[in-house]
Scaffold this motif. Structure first.
Motif, PDB file in Angstrom:
ATOM      1  N   LEU A 107       0.672  -1.120  -0.044  1.00  0.00           N
ATOM      2  CA  LEU A 107      -0.042  -0.058   0.156  1.00  0.00           C
ATOM      3  C   LEU A 107       0.695   1.228   0.103  1.00  0.00           C
ATOM      4  CD1 LEU A 107      -2.524  -1.109   2.689  1.00  0.00           C
ATOM      5  CD2 LEU A 107      -2.878  -1.259   0.132  1.00  0.00           C
ATOM      6  N   SER A 108       2.146   1.055   0.124  1.00  0.00           N
ATOM      7  CA  SER A 108       3.060   2.082   0.361  1.00  0.00           C
ATOM      8  C   SER A 108       3.023   3.359  -0.691  1.00  0.00           C
ATOM      9  CB  SER A 108       4.320   1.912   0.926  1.00  0.00           C
ATOM     10  OG  SER A 108       5.020   1.236  -0.180  1.00  0.00           O
ATOM     11  N   ALA A 109       2.913   2.642  -1.924  1.00  0.00           N
ATOM     12  CA  ALA A 109       3.038   3.575  -2.985  1.00  0.00           C
ATOM     13  C   ALA A 109       2.079   3.544  -4.034  1.00  0.00           C
ATOM     14  CB  ALA A 109       4.602   3.268  -4.074  1.00  0.00           C
ATOM     15  N   LEU A 133      21.198  -3.343  -5.688  1.00  0.00           N
ATOM     16  CA  LEU A 133      19.914  -3.955  -5.562  1.00  0.00           C
ATOM     17  C   LEU A 133      19.450  -3.762  -4.013  1.00  0.00           C
ATOM     18  CD1 LEU A 133      21.142  -5.146  -8.151  1.00  0.00           C
ATOM     19  CD2 LEU A 133      20.091  -7.149  -7.716  1.00  0.00           C
ATOM     20  N   ASP A 134      18.508  -2.758  -3.907  1.00  0.00           N
ATOM     21  CA  ASP A 134      18.088  -2.316  -2.776  1.00  0.00           C
ATOM     22  C   ASP A 134      16.934  -1.743  -2.621  1.00  0.00           C
ATOM     23  OD1 ASP A 134      18.749  -1.054   0.388  1.00  0.00           O
ATOM     24  OD2 ASP A 134      20.610  -2.021  -0.144  1.00  0.00           O
ATOM     25  N   VAL A 135      16.787  -0.698  -1.590  1.00  0.00           N
ATOM     26  CA  VAL A 135      15.322  -0.072  -1.614  1.00  0.00           C
ATOM     27  C   VAL A 135      15.338   1.298  -2.325  1.00  0.00           C
ATOM     28  CG1 VAL A 135      14.913  -1.024   0.908  1.00  0.00           C
ATOM     29  CG2 VAL A 135      16.118   1.201   0.619  1.00  0.00           C
ATOM     30  N   GLY A 136      16.165   1.487  -3.280  1.00  0.00           N
ATOM     31  CA  GLY A 136      16.309   2.640  -3.960  1.00  0.00           C
ATOM     32  C   GLY A 136      17.409   3.589  -3.427  1.00  0.00           C
ATOM     33  N   VAL A 137      17.850   4.381  -4.629  1.00  0.00           N
ATOM     34  CA  VAL A 137      19.125   5.309  -4.319  1.00  0.00           C
ATOM     35  C   VAL A 137      18.444   6.840  -4.392  1.00  0.00           C
ATOM     36  CG1 VAL A 137      21.410   5.875  -4.952  1.00  0.00           C
ATOM     37  CG2 VAL A 137      20.716   3.602  -4.894  1.00  0.00           C
ATOM     38  N   ASP A 138      18.810   7.602  -3.769  1.00  0.00           N
ATOM     39  CA  ASP A 138      18.559   8.853  -3.793  1.00  0.00           C
ATOM     40  C   ASP A 138      19.687   9.774  -4.920  1.00  0.00           C
ATOM     41  OD1 ASP A 138      17.916  11.693  -3.927  1.00  0.00           O
ATOM     42  OD2 ASP A 138      18.196  11.974  -1.845  1.00  0.00           O
ATOM     43  N   ASP A 139      19.499   9.654  -6.058  1.00  0.00           N
ATOM     44  CA  ASP A 139      20.221  10.073  -7.194  1.00  0.00           C
ATOM     45  C   ASP A 139      20.676  11.471  -6.935  1.00  0.00           C
ATOM     46  OD1 ASP A 139      17.530   9.773  -8.398  1.00  0.00           O
ATOM     47  OD2 ASP A 139      18.576  10.830  -9.874  1.00  0.00           O
ATOM     48  N   ARG A 165      13.940   5.710  -7.068  1.00  0.00           N
ATOM     49  CA  ARG A 165      14.327   6.215  -5.903  1.00  0.00           C
ATOM     50  C   ARG A 165      13.737   5.952  -4.518  1.00  0.00           C
ATOM     51  NH1 ARG A 165      13.437  12.045  -9.130  1.00  0.00           N
ATOM     52  NH2 ARG A 165      15.534  11.934 -10.137  1.00  0.00           N
ATOM     53  N   PRO A 166      14.109   5.896  -3.214  1.00  0.00           N
ATOM     54  CA  PRO A 166      13.683   5.637  -2.235  1.00  0.00           C
ATOM     55  C   PRO A 166      12.451   6.303  -1.663  1.00  0.00           C
ATOM     56  CG  PRO A 166      15.473   6.806  -1.557  1.00  0.00           C
ATOM     57  CD  PRO A 166      15.421   6.821  -3.201  1.00  0.00           C
ATOM     58  N   THR A 167      11.675   5.645  -0.904  1.00  0.00           N
ATOM     59  CA  THR A 167      10.465   6.326  -0.404  1.00  0.00           C
ATOM     60  C   THR A 167      10.318   6.295   1.226  1.00  0.00           C
ATOM     61  OG1 THR A 167       9.231   4.309  -0.608  1.00  0.00           O
ATOM     62  CG2 THR A 167       8.800   6.004  -2.236  1.00  0.00           C
ATOM     63  N   LEU A 168      10.893   5.351   1.705  1.00  0.00           N
ATOM     64  CA  LEU A 168      10.497   5.151   3.200  1.00  0.00           C
ATOM     65  C   LEU A 168      11.927   4.931   3.972  1.00  0.00           C
ATOM     66  CD1 LEU A 168       7.400   2.875   3.196  1.00  0.00           C
ATOM     67  CD2 LEU A 168       7.592   5.369   3.436  1.00  0.00           C
ATOM     68  N   ASP A 169      13.042   4.393   3.201  1.00  0.00           N
ATOM     69  CA  ASP A 169      14.099   3.988   3.851  1.00  0.00           C
ATOM     70  C   ASP A 169      15.371   4.531   3.008  1.00  0.00           C
ATOM     71  OD1 ASP A 169      16.129   2.216   4.840  1.00  0.00           O
ATOM     72  OD2 ASP A 169      14.878   0.757   5.046  1.00  0.00           O
ATOM     73  N   GLY A 170      16.557   4.977   3.726  1.00  0.00           N
ATOM     74  CA  GLY A 170      17.477   5.236   3.140  1.00  0.00           C
ATOM     75  C   GLY A 170      18.721   4.260   3.038  1.00  0.00           C
ATOM     76  N   HIS A 171      18.574   3.032   3.337  1.00  0.00           N
ATOM     77  CA  HIS A 171      19.451   1.992   3.305  1.00  0.00           C
ATOM     78  C   HIS A 171      20.418   1.845   2.123  1.00  0.00           C
ATOM     79  CE1 HIS A 171      20.573  -2.041   3.221  1.00  0.00           C
ATOM     80  NE2 HIS A 171      21.049  -2.170   4.441  1.00  0.00           N
ATOM     81  N   GLY A 172      19.402   2.007   0.859  1.00  0.00           N
ATOM     82  CA  GLY A 172      20.142   1.916  -0.414  1.00  0.00           C
ATOM     83  C   GLY A 172      20.919   2.975  -0.736  1.00  0.00           C
ATOM     84  N   THR A 173      20.670   4.093  -0.362  1.00  0.00           N
ATOM     85  CA  THR A 173      21.387   5.367  -0.448  1.00  0.00           C
ATOM     86  C   THR A 173      22.917   5.285   0.312  1.00  0.00           C
ATOM     87  OG1 THR A 173      19.611   6.687  -0.986  1.00  0.00           O
ATOM     88  CG2 THR A 173      21.511   7.912  -0.464  1.00  0.00           C
ATOM     89  N   HIS A 174      22.594   4.750   1.773  1.00  0.00           N
ATOM     90  CA  HIS A 174      23.893   4.660   2.447  1.00  0.00           C
ATOM     91  C   HIS A 174      24.640   3.281   1.931  1.00  0.00           C
ATOM     92  CE1 HIS A 174      26.246   3.488   5.895  1.00  0.00           C
ATOM     93  NE2 HIS A 174      25.693   4.613   6.283  1.00  0.00           N
ATOM     94  N   VAL A 175      24.310   2.576   1.339  1.00  0.00           N
ATOM     95  CA  VAL A 175      25.183   1.553   0.574  1.00  0.00           C
ATOM     96  C   VAL A 175      25.822   1.896  -0.636  1.00  0.00           C
ATOM     97  CG1 VAL A 175      24.794  -0.614  -1.032  1.00  0.00           C
ATOM     98  CG2 VAL A 175      23.721  -0.628   1.145  1.00  0.00           C
ATOM     99  N   GLU A 183      10.413  -1.277  -0.611  1.00  0.00           N
ATOM    100  CA  GLU A 183      10.558  -0.205  -0.066  1.00  0.00           C
ATOM    101  C   GLU A 183      11.157   0.111   1.351  1.00  0.00           C
ATOM    102  OE1 GLU A 183       9.251   2.334  -1.587  1.00  0.00           O
ATOM    103  OE2 GLU A 183       7.365   1.705  -2.758  1.00  0.00           O
ATOM    104  N   LEU A 184      11.170  -1.127   1.944  1.00  0.00           N
ATOM    105  CA  LEU A 184      12.046  -1.299   3.268  1.00  0.00           C
ATOM    106  C   LEU A 184      12.951  -2.281   3.361  1.00  0.00           C
ATOM    107  CD1 LEU A 184       9.239  -0.666   5.985  1.00  0.00           C
ATOM    108  CD2 LEU A 184      11.084   0.952   5.574  1.00  0.00           C
TER     109      LEU A 184
END
Length: 447
Positions: free
Chosen positions: A14-16, A147-153, A183-193, A222-223
């Protein structure tokens, strides 16, 4: 409480999606594995299902259905190798629609203002990055998939390395190329990676292991730790088809944390993802994965208390043949975590055969969405250090196969001795560290 609600929303799909999606019929996603996808697609439709995506390269079809007898009907079809539900709770069918207007609404960094000066965090000297970067910071020819929860480019440290053309969302098991869908929505994990792998040398913030390489985002969830079989199948096929040299996989799958061969749904997920990973490897993609944060001996595990992760977990008996996806698939570089003393981090799993190398994974500084930075710990932080070193090797040796790059990664790792009686020596090294700690300076001098 807020995070618990977000997790529930994500697992329900339901998140997106628009609020009206809750009125749509609930469906169960499946993977169908066969020799030919056209035959599998026919079987899906005959059993009352809808085809989401077909991957003829590996004989896997992603589908969904509202029918409870779907899997049983498809399994009776000759030529079908396996069928499995990829959830234990149904989700709205709107989950499979394209994502639009994706924006980050997750938590801010709790410590962004405390980031140490660029190049001074402890993992930089530990991996001998200054020496390695005198030889190479990586090549733009080398593409690493996150390959993750998205990246903030849009992050200033990631913009120079980001490859939008080869980025995608595989969230629903098909390649959604909508602008910004990665891009990420709920989690910055992929951006950190991503920052650990390739954050640019800008004079502020952090610097990546291979700042001269390119990174592509392949959004699987998403998470963190809510990746599914269908998203992984899509992600690894995408990597294989788009020239990735390395993929970093800092996550574990749902609904089952360990997939056991005697359970039809889990066996189908393992087979589907296994085919996708093997296909990527045949196309010279080096697959690097985190080894997990339970602090256990993976060779003697016997109980899973975290599955199913999309509904109500229960205690169940498992054994070491039950597989963590994708970490324990053949040929994957399983990465354990080290602390600042270059000892196994307390949370890092260990094994005689499932730990390939070790890397910094405690209190690692990296990028976070909205131009921020964050310190984080986990084998999720260790794996991108290994991926970055592999990317440096690939940059120095663009004609090397993924297997040759992996061999160099192992051969140039710094051996670490067992620090206690729990750790055991193995033919390859130790149960805590595998071949040892990855070493960027030695790796770029590998011949």
């Amino acid at each position: 409480m807020r995070r618990a609600m977000l997790v529930a929303a994500v697992l329900l799909g339901l998140s997106a999606v628009p609020a009206t999606a809750t009125a749509d019929p609930l469906v169960m996603p499946h993977v169908v594995v066969a020799h030919t996808t056209w035959w599998a697609e026919l079987a899906v439709r005959n059993a009352g299902g809808t085809v989401v995506a077909a991957y003829p390269q590996i004989g896997v079809v992603v589908a969904y259905t509202a029918r409870d007898d779907f899997a049983a009907k498809v399994r009776r079809t000759p030529g079908i190798d396996a069928v499995g539900a990829t959830r234990t709770a149904k989700i709205p069918k709107e989950f499979f629609a394209p994502r639009k207007d994706v924006r980050y609404t997750g938590p801010d960094s709790p410590n962004s203002g405390q980031v140490p000066p660029e190049g001074t965090s402890w993992d930089v000297p530990a991996l001998h990055l200054p020496e390695a970067h005198q030889v190479t910071e990586g090549s733009r020819r080398t593409l690493v998939g996150v390959l993750d929860v998205g990246v903030d480019d849009t992050h200033p440290d990631l913009k120079p390395a980001f490859d939008a053309k080869n980025s995608v969302s595989c969230l629903s098991g098909w390649a959604d190329r909508s602008p910004g869908a990665w891009r990420p929505t709920l989690d910055g994990h992929g951006t950190h990676v991503a920052g650990t792998i390739a954050a640019a040398r800008t004079g502020t913030g952090v610097v990546g292991v291979a700042p001269g390489t390119r990174i592509a985002a392949v959004k699987l969830a998403e998470l963190d730790d809510t990746e599914t079989a269908e998203s992984m199948v899509c992600g690894f096929v995408w990597a294989a088809e788009h020239g990735f040299a390395v993929t970093n996989n800092s996550y574990r799958s749902i609904p089952w944390r360990y997939n056991c061969d005697d359970q039809p749904d889990q066996a189908a997920a393992k087979l589907a993802v296994g085919r996708a990973v093997a296909y990527a490897q045949r196309r010279n993609v080096l697959v690097v994965a985190s080894a997990g944060n339970a602090g256990i001996d993976l060779d003697t595990r016997s109980v899973d208390r975290e599955s199913p992760a999309d509904s109500t977990p229960v205690d169940r008996r498992i054994d070491p043949t039950c597989t963590r996806l994708p970490h324990e698939l053949p040929g994957v570089v399983g990465t354990g975590a080290l602390d600042e003393k270059l000892l196994k981090a307390s949370f890092s799993n260990y094994s005689a055969s499932r730990i390939s190398v070790a890397a910094p994974g405690a209190r690692v500084w990296s990028t976070w969405p909205n131009g921020e930075y964050r310190s984080a710990s986990g084998t999720s932080m260790a794996a991108p250090h290994a991926s970055g070193v592999a990317a440096l090797i690939a940059s120095e040796h663009p004609r090397w196969s993924a297997e040759r790059i992996k061999r160099a990664l192992y051969e140039t790792a710094t051996p670490l001795s067992c620090p206690d009686t729990v750790c055991r020596e193995t033919p390859a090294g130790t149960t805590y560290y595998g071949h040892g700690m990855v070493d960027a300076a030695s790796a770029v001098g590998a011949g």
